[in-house]
Design an enzyme around this catalytic site. Structure first.
Site, PDB file in Angstrom:
ATOM      1  NE  ARG A  16      -0.711 -19.908 -25.985  1.00  0.00           N
ATOM      2  CZ  ARG A  16      -1.027 -20.705 -24.999  1.00  0.00           C
ATOM      3  NH1 ARG A  16      -0.995 -21.442 -23.977  1.00  0.00           N
ATOM      4  NH2 ARG A  16      -2.548 -21.393 -25.925  1.00  0.00           N
TER       5      ARG A  16
ATOM      6  CE  LYS B 206      -1.292 -23.656 -29.151  1.00  0.00           C
ATOM      7  NZ  LYS B 206      -0.633 -24.510 -27.525  1.00  0.00           N
TER       8      LYS B 206
ATOM      9  CD  GLU C  71       3.815 -28.827 -21.859  1.00  0.00           C
ATOM     10  OE1 GLU C  71       2.561 -28.113 -22.590  1.00  0.00           O
ATOM     11  OE2 GLU C  71       4.773 -27.717 -22.619  1.00  0.00           O
TER      12      GLU C  71
HETATM   13  C1  LIG Z   1      -1.005 -25.957 -26.926  1.00  0.00           C
HETATM   14  C2  LIG Z   1      -0.799 -25.907 -25.544  1.00  0.00           C
HETATM   15  C3  LIG Z   1      -1.172 -26.777 -24.529  1.00  0.00           C
HETATM   16  C4  LIG Z   1      -1.997 -26.483 -24.160  1.00  0.00           C
HETATM   17  O1  LIG Z   1      -2.255 -24.862 -23.745  1.00  0.00           O
HETATM   18  P1  LIG Z   1      -4.303 -24.468 -23.596  1.00  0.00           P
HETATM   19  O2  LIG Z   1      -3.777 -22.366 -23.590  1.00  0.00           O
HETATM   20  O3  LIG Z   1      -4.686 -24.793 -22.241  1.00  0.00           O
HETATM   21  O4  LIG Z   1      -4.785 -24.922 -24.992  1.00  0.00           O
HETATM   22  C5  LIG Z   1      -0.460 -27.264 -23.452  1.00  0.00           C
HETATM   23  N1  LIG Z   1       1.127 -27.822 -24.084  1.00  0.00           N
HETATM   24  C6  LIG Z   1       1.907 -27.022 -25.058  1.00  0.00           C
HETATM   25  C7  LIG Z   1       2.534 -27.875 -25.829  1.00  0.00           C
HETATM   26  C8  LIG Z   1       1.269 -26.132 -26.017  1.00  0.00           C
HETATM   27  O5  LIG Z   1       1.719 -25.827 -27.562  1.00  0.00           O
END
Ligand SMILES: *Cc1c(COP(=O)(O)O)cnc(C)c1O
Length: 339
Positions: free
Chosen positions: A80, A183, A219
């Site tokens: 990722r 991310k 989200e």
């Molecule tokens: C990191 C994150 C998540 C959760 O992802 P995981 O891989 O389960 O930790 C969900 N939404 C956003 C916007 C994130 O930055």
């Protein structure tokens, strides 16, 4: 090292002994460097500071009953981070190097991995940013990768307590064809105003809607959303949300427990049909939702009147945690032991 009160760790930053750094210069990544400083020296024209060239990851290491340290699906975080890097034109950090840095930073900070009984874990934060100087808008030619760790308590003190959420009606986190699937710090900057506004109104976090039609759930702040009804785990499909590794894992766990899974658009009105709702991510695994407030029509969707998580959320949570800590077998091959 001062004595750490493992049982009362906050979800915050505590200094550890070492972090790892790696620099990209002249078109290639250099050797890993171990540092005991919490600070970085940065060029005043670094692209990270001006144009937001920055991405990060978050994962955890768990101490098992057997005294072994376990990582959960770390390759997914490495992959990722490459997606995020490519998404904002940064030099990707190779998977093999990611693994080397990850294992090294844990080994060097072994004494900071909280003991099994505490329910705490070692949070691992890799980050990547443009460190080269540019004034015109273009990608940097130099990048820095850093990985540091910090012991954290369970995100929710006293177990999994359901929280109240508010739908944001006057803000978006990410545009439909924007950076929502990466991310990157920019998405967080874009969501902070709404999150702080939510906190001030007494809500734990914000639910963002799809920015195109404002009809569907996107989200929950820094976590993915799920709803439960009719033995089915339902989670939004959208091109502006971050693919949560916890969500991907809960989907598999739900299937293995005989549940159906639907990944599709979730209209706001459907909130009234769920028997349980929650958010999911590495920090808390599952955060059950007590109620959701929609300021557009003052509607309140309620899932937990007694402040207890719903039975399905609890079952999914316990199963995933048990795999992460090594209490139960790992039929999915998700866990890696750090020697
Ligand atoms: C990191 C994150 C998540 C959760 O992802 P995981 O891989 O389960 O930790 C969900 N939404 C956003 C916007 C994130 O930055």
């Amino acid at each position: 090292m001062e004595k750490i009160d493992w049982k009362n760790l906050p979800f915050g930053y505590i200094k550890t002994d070492y972090n790892i750094r790696c620099f990209y210069r002249d078109g290639k990544w250099g050797e890993m460097e171990v540092s005991s400083s919490e600070y970085i020296n940065m060029h005043i024209a670094a692209t990270a500071l001006h144009y937001g060239q920055e991405a990060f990851e978050g994962l955890k290491a768990y101490m098992g009953k057997d005294g072994k340290i376990r990582l959960f699906r770390w390759e997914e975080n490495a992959k990722r981070m490459i997606l995020s890097a490519n998404g904002i034109m940064m030099a990707p950090f190779p998977i093999e190097k990611f693994k080397e840095a990850l294992f090294k930073v844990i080994q060097l900070n072994k004494k900071f991995v909280p003991p099994y009984e505490s329910g705490a874990s070692l949070y691992i934060r890799p980050l990547l940013y443009g460190s080269g100087a540019e004034v015109g808008v273009k990608p940097a030619t130099e990048y820095t990768f850093i990985i540091f760790v910090t012991p954290v308590g369970p995100y929710f003190k006293g177990g999994v307590k359901p929280v109240d959420m508010m739908i944001c009606r006057d803000c978006d986190r990410a545009a439909p064809m924007g950076t929502g699937t990466y991310k990157v710090g920019g998405n967080y900057a874009a969501s902070l105003k709404a999150i702080v506004d939510g906190h001030e109104k007494g809500y734990s976090n914000i639910i963002f809607l799809d920015a195109r039609e404002r009809k569907y759930i996107d989200e929950c702040g820094p976590a993915n959303f799920f709803g439960i009804k009719d033995n089915t785990y339902i989670t939004p499909k959208s091109d502006s949300i971050l693919n949560s590794i916890t969500n991907m894992s809960l989907i598999e766990v739900a299937k293995s427990l005989g549940m159906k899974v639907e990944r599709r658009q979730v209209p706001i009105e459907e909130l009234s049909t769920f028997t349980e709702a929650g958010m999911c991510g590495t920090a808390a695994v599952i955060g059950p939702i007590a109620k959701i407030f929609d300021p557009l029509n003052n509607k309140v969707y309620e899932y937990s009147k007694d402040c207890e998580p719903g039975p399905v959320s609890l079952k999914l949570y316990k199963k995933l945690i048990a795999i992460q800590y090594g209490d139960e077998p790992d039929p999915f091959g998700w866990v890696t032991i750090v020697d």
